[in-house]
Design a protein around this motif. Sequence first.
Motif, PDB file in Angstrom:
ATOM      1  N   GLY A   1     -25.600 -18.217  11.367  1.00 19.79           N
ATOM      2  CA  GLY A   1     -26.807 -18.262  10.475  1.00 19.79           C
ATOM      3  C   GLY A   1     -26.759 -17.296   9.364  1.00 19.79           C
ATOM      4  O   GLY A   1     -27.672 -17.132   8.691  1.00 19.79           O
ATOM      5  N   TRP A   2     -25.775 -16.243   9.528  1.00 22.70           N
ATOM      6  CA  TRP A   2     -25.855 -15.192   8.693  1.00 22.70           C
ATOM      7  C   TRP A   2     -24.562 -14.866   7.779  1.00 22.70           C
ATOM      8  O   TRP A   2     -23.503 -15.275   8.208  1.00 22.70           O
ATOM      9  CB  TRP A   2     -26.374 -13.901   9.325  1.00 22.70           C
ATOM     10  CG  TRP A   2     -27.310 -14.268  10.167  1.00 22.70           C
ATOM     11  CD1 TRP A   2     -27.473 -14.360  11.418  1.00 22.70           C
ATOM     12  CD2 TRP A   2     -28.881 -13.931   9.451  1.00 22.70           C
ATOM     13  NE1 TRP A   2     -29.036 -14.542  11.658  1.00 22.70           N
ATOM     14  CE2 TRP A   2     -29.810 -14.263  10.463  1.00 22.70           C
ATOM     15  CE3 TRP A   2     -29.262 -13.742   8.416  1.00 22.70           C
ATOM     16  CZ2 TRP A   2     -30.987 -14.248  10.378  1.00 22.70           C
ATOM     17  CZ3 TRP A   2     -30.818 -13.858   8.022  1.00 22.70           C
ATOM     18  CH2 TRP A   2     -31.652 -13.992   9.036  1.00 22.70           C
ATOM     19  N   GLU A   3     -24.681 -14.416   6.680  1.00 20.28           N
ATOM     20  CA  GLU A   3     -23.663 -14.119   5.904  1.00 20.28           C
ATOM     21  C   GLU A   3     -23.319 -12.637   5.621  1.00 20.28           C
ATOM     22  O   GLU A   3     -24.603 -11.992   5.158  1.00 20.28           O
ATOM     23  CB  GLU A   3     -23.721 -14.848   4.303  1.00 20.28           C
ATOM     24  CG  GLU A   3     -23.775 -16.386   4.605  1.00 20.28           C
ATOM     25  CD  GLU A   3     -24.053 -17.045   3.336  1.00 20.28           C
ATOM     26  OE1 GLU A   3     -23.773 -16.340   2.211  1.00 20.28           O
ATOM     27  OE2 GLU A   3     -24.185 -18.323   3.065  1.00 20.28           O
ATOM     28  N   ILE A   4     -22.225 -12.095   5.458  1.00 21.56           N
ATOM     29  CA  ILE A   4     -21.922 -10.745   5.367  1.00 21.56           C
ATOM     30  C   ILE A   4     -20.697 -10.829   4.302  1.00 21.56           C
ATOM     31  O   ILE A   4     -19.609 -11.425   4.798  1.00 21.56           O
ATOM     32  CB  ILE A   4     -21.701  -9.956   6.510  1.00 21.56           C
ATOM     33  CG1 ILE A   4     -22.907  -9.901   7.437  1.00 21.56           C
ATOM     34  CG2 ILE A   4     -21.287  -8.435   6.235  1.00 21.56           C
ATOM     35  CD1 ILE A   4     -22.841  -9.281   8.598  1.00 21.56           C
ATOM     36  N   ALA A   5     -20.777 -10.019   3.177  1.00 23.11           N
ATOM     37  CA  ALA A   5     -19.443  -9.935   2.494  1.00 23.11           C
ATOM     38  C   ALA A   5     -18.754  -8.500   2.869  1.00 23.11           C
ATOM     39  O   ALA A   5     -19.479  -7.627   2.914  1.00 23.11           O
ATOM     40  CB  ALA A   5     -19.893  -9.806   0.941  1.00 23.11           C
ATOM     41  N   VAL A   6     -17.485  -8.456   3.087  1.00 22.25           N
ATOM     42  CA  VAL A   6     -16.616  -7.446   3.316  1.00 22.25           C
ATOM     43  C   VAL A   6     -15.584  -7.160   2.388  1.00 22.25           C
ATOM     44  O   VAL A   6     -14.924  -8.157   1.804  1.00 22.25           O
ATOM     45  CB  VAL A   6     -16.095  -7.651   4.881  1.00 22.25           C
ATOM     46  CG1 VAL A   6     -15.130  -6.237   5.145  1.00 22.25           C
ATOM     47  CG2 VAL A   6     -17.049  -7.953   5.817  1.00 22.25           C
ATOM     48  N   LEU A   7     -15.344  -5.921   2.141  1.00 15.69           N
ATOM     49  CA  LEU A   7     -14.431  -5.480   1.122  1.00 15.69           C
ATOM     50  C   LEU A   7     -13.757  -4.382   1.610  1.00 15.69           C
ATOM     51  O   LEU A   7     -13.931  -3.673   2.247  1.00 15.69           O
ATOM     52  CB  LEU A   7     -15.164  -4.882  -0.027  1.00 15.69           C
ATOM     53  CG  LEU A   7     -14.093  -4.045  -1.213  1.00 15.69           C
ATOM     54  CD1 LEU A   7     -13.319  -5.074  -1.934  1.00 15.69           C
ATOM     55  CD2 LEU A   7     -15.208  -3.139  -2.199  1.00 15.69           C
ATOM     56  N   GLY A   8     -12.188  -4.778   1.830  1.00 15.86           N
ATOM     57  CA  GLY A   8     -11.093  -3.876   2.219  1.00 15.86           C
ATOM     58  C   GLY A   8     -10.502  -3.081   0.952  1.00 15.86           C
ATOM     59  O   GLY A   8      -9.744  -3.791   0.254  1.00 15.86           O
ATOM     60  N   CYS A   9     -10.945  -2.148   0.907  1.00 18.67           N
ATOM     61  CA  CYS A   9     -10.492  -1.382  -0.498  1.00 18.67           C
ATOM     62  C   CYS A   9      -9.707  -0.059   0.031  1.00 18.67           C
ATOM     63  O   CYS A   9      -9.549   0.270   1.036  1.00 18.67           O
ATOM     64  CB  CYS A   9     -11.576  -0.936  -1.370  1.00 18.67           C
ATOM     65  SG  CYS A   9     -12.904  -0.005  -0.761  1.00 18.67           S
ATOM     66  N   ASP A  10      -9.408   0.686  -1.028  1.00 17.87           N
ATOM     67  CA  ASP A  10      -8.705   2.303  -0.901  1.00 17.87           C
ATOM     68  C   ASP A  10      -9.714   3.274  -0.937  1.00 17.87           C
ATOM     69  O   ASP A  10     -10.900   3.155  -1.346  1.00 17.87           O
ATOM     70  CB  ASP A  10      -7.734   2.264  -1.688  1.00 17.87           C
ATOM     71  CG  ASP A  10      -7.916   2.198  -3.081  1.00 17.87           C
ATOM     72  OD1 ASP A  10      -8.990   2.494  -3.557  1.00 17.87           O
ATOM     73  OD2 ASP A  10      -6.922   2.009  -4.030  1.00 17.87           O
ATOM     74  N   ASP A  11      -9.528   4.592  -0.806  1.00 20.91           N
ATOM     75  CA  ASP A  11     -10.001   5.720  -1.015  1.00 20.91           C
ATOM     76  C   ASP A  11     -10.760   5.848  -2.395  1.00 20.91           C
ATOM     77  O   ASP A  11     -11.767   6.234  -2.538  1.00 20.91           O
ATOM     78  CB  ASP A  11      -9.611   7.031  -0.362  1.00 20.91           C
ATOM     79  CG  ASP A  11      -9.731   7.211   0.881  1.00 20.91           C
ATOM     80  OD1 ASP A  11     -10.119   6.163   1.619  1.00 20.91           O
ATOM     81  OD2 ASP A  11      -9.391   8.543   1.394  1.00 20.91           O
ATOM     82  N   ALA A  12      -9.828   5.470  -3.392  1.00 23.51           N
ATOM     83  CA  ALA A  12     -10.087   5.808  -4.681  1.00 23.51           C
ATOM     84  C   ALA A  12     -11.494   4.762  -5.226  1.00 23.51           C
ATOM     85  O   ALA A  12     -12.680   5.364  -5.740  1.00 23.51           O
ATOM     86  CB  ALA A  12      -9.134   5.418  -5.643  1.00 23.51           C
ATOM     87  N   ARG A  13     -11.376   3.616  -4.742  1.00 23.42           N
ATOM     88  CA  ARG A  13     -12.541   2.685  -4.832  1.00 23.42           C
ATOM     89  C   ARG A  13     -13.736   2.675  -4.115  1.00 23.42           C
ATOM     90  O   ARG A  13     -14.988   2.908  -4.602  1.00 23.42           O
ATOM     91  CB  ARG A  13     -11.876   1.250  -4.650  1.00 23.42           C
ATOM     92  CG  ARG A  13     -12.862   0.232  -4.596  1.00 23.42           C
ATOM     93  CD  ARG A  13     -13.294  -0.277  -6.065  1.00 23.42           C
ATOM     94  NE  ARG A  13     -13.854  -1.678  -5.867  1.00 23.42           N
ATOM     95  CZ  ARG A  13     -14.809  -2.117  -6.553  1.00 23.42           C
ATOM     96  NH1 ARG A  13     -15.495  -1.126  -7.420  1.00 23.42           N
ATOM     97  NH2 ARG A  13     -15.358  -3.293  -6.605  1.00 23.42           N
ATOM     98  N   ILE A  14     -13.543   3.382  -3.074  1.00 23.96           N
ATOM     99  CA  ILE A  14     -14.831   3.528  -1.880  1.00 23.96           C
ATOM    100  C   ILE A  14     -15.331   5.227  -2.525  1.00 23.96           C
ATOM    101  O   ILE A  14     -16.469   5.154  -2.401  1.00 23.96           O
ATOM    102  CB  ILE A  14     -14.665   3.790  -0.781  1.00 23.96           C
ATOM    103  CG1 ILE A  14     -15.744   3.121   0.231  1.00 23.96           C
ATOM    104  CG2 ILE A  14     -14.002   5.069  -0.110  1.00 23.96           C
ATOM    105  CD1 ILE A  14     -15.751   2.778   1.427  1.00 23.96           C
ATOM    106  N   ALA A  15     -14.753   5.893  -3.204  1.00 25.70           N
ATOM    107  CA  ALA A  15     -15.147   7.129  -3.731  1.00 25.70           C
ATOM    108  C   ALA A  15     -16.161   6.784  -5.016  1.00 25.70           C
ATOM    109  O   ALA A  15     -17.190   7.371  -5.065  1.00 25.70           O
ATOM    110  CB  ALA A  15     -14.105   8.027  -4.178  1.00 25.70           C
ATOM    111  N   THR A  16     -15.716   5.787  -5.879  1.00 24.65           N
ATOM    112  CA  THR A  16     -16.370   5.301  -6.800  1.00 24.65           C
ATOM    113  C   THR A  16     -17.448   4.689  -6.453  1.00 24.65           C
ATOM    114  O   THR A  16     -18.760   5.017  -7.094  1.00 24.65           O
ATOM    115  CB  THR A  16     -15.496   4.207  -7.610  1.00 24.65           C
ATOM    116  OG1 THR A  16     -14.294   5.304  -8.185  1.00 24.65           O
ATOM    117  CG2 THR A  16     -16.415   3.882  -8.823  1.00 24.65           C
TER     118      THR A  16
END
Length: 157
Positions: free
Chosen positions: A33-48
Motif C-alpha cells: 500500500g506504500w511507495e518509496i523511491a530509492v536512489l543508489g548513488c555515489d559519495d559526490a552525489r549524496i554530498a551535493t
Amino acid sequence: MIEDARWQAVDLPLLAERAAAAALAHLHLDPEGWEIAVLGCDDARIATLNSDFRGKPAATNVLSWPSQERAASADGDRPDPPQGPDPELGDIALAYDTCAAEARDRGKPLDDHATHLVVHGVLHLLGFDHDRDGDAALMERLETEILGKLGLDDPYR
C-alpha cells in the motif's frame, strides 16, 4: 533509480524492496500500500544532496526525505502511522562509497549493511528519528528487531 552501477552487485532494487517491506510489515503497514523511491548513488552525489537539503556539504551513508512530517512530539513516543490516500512515503538515497567503506570497516557484507540503511531510512520516512535519547533507543530497537527477522545481526552490537 541506480546512478552508480556498483550498486548492481548487491541488486539494490531487490534489496531495498525486501528491506522496506520488512520494515513496513513490522509496523503493521501493508507493504503493497506504500511507495518509496530509492536512489543508489555515489559519495559526490549524496554530498551535493546533503548540502542542498541539510546544509552539510559532506558525504553520508543514507538520506531520507519523508513526504510529510510524521515525528512524534514526545521523546521516545511512536509517531502516528501514515494515513492515505497518498501512498507516497518519501525518498531514500544511499551512497555506495560510504556504505562500502562502513561495511568493510565493520567486517560486514555490503548487502547486510545496505539492508540496515534502507530499514533506517524507511523508519525516518515513517517519522522515527534519533536526535533525542528516547527516540534513538526506540529507533535502534526497531531496526534490530526488523533486521533480526531478516536473519541479520544487531547492527549496534
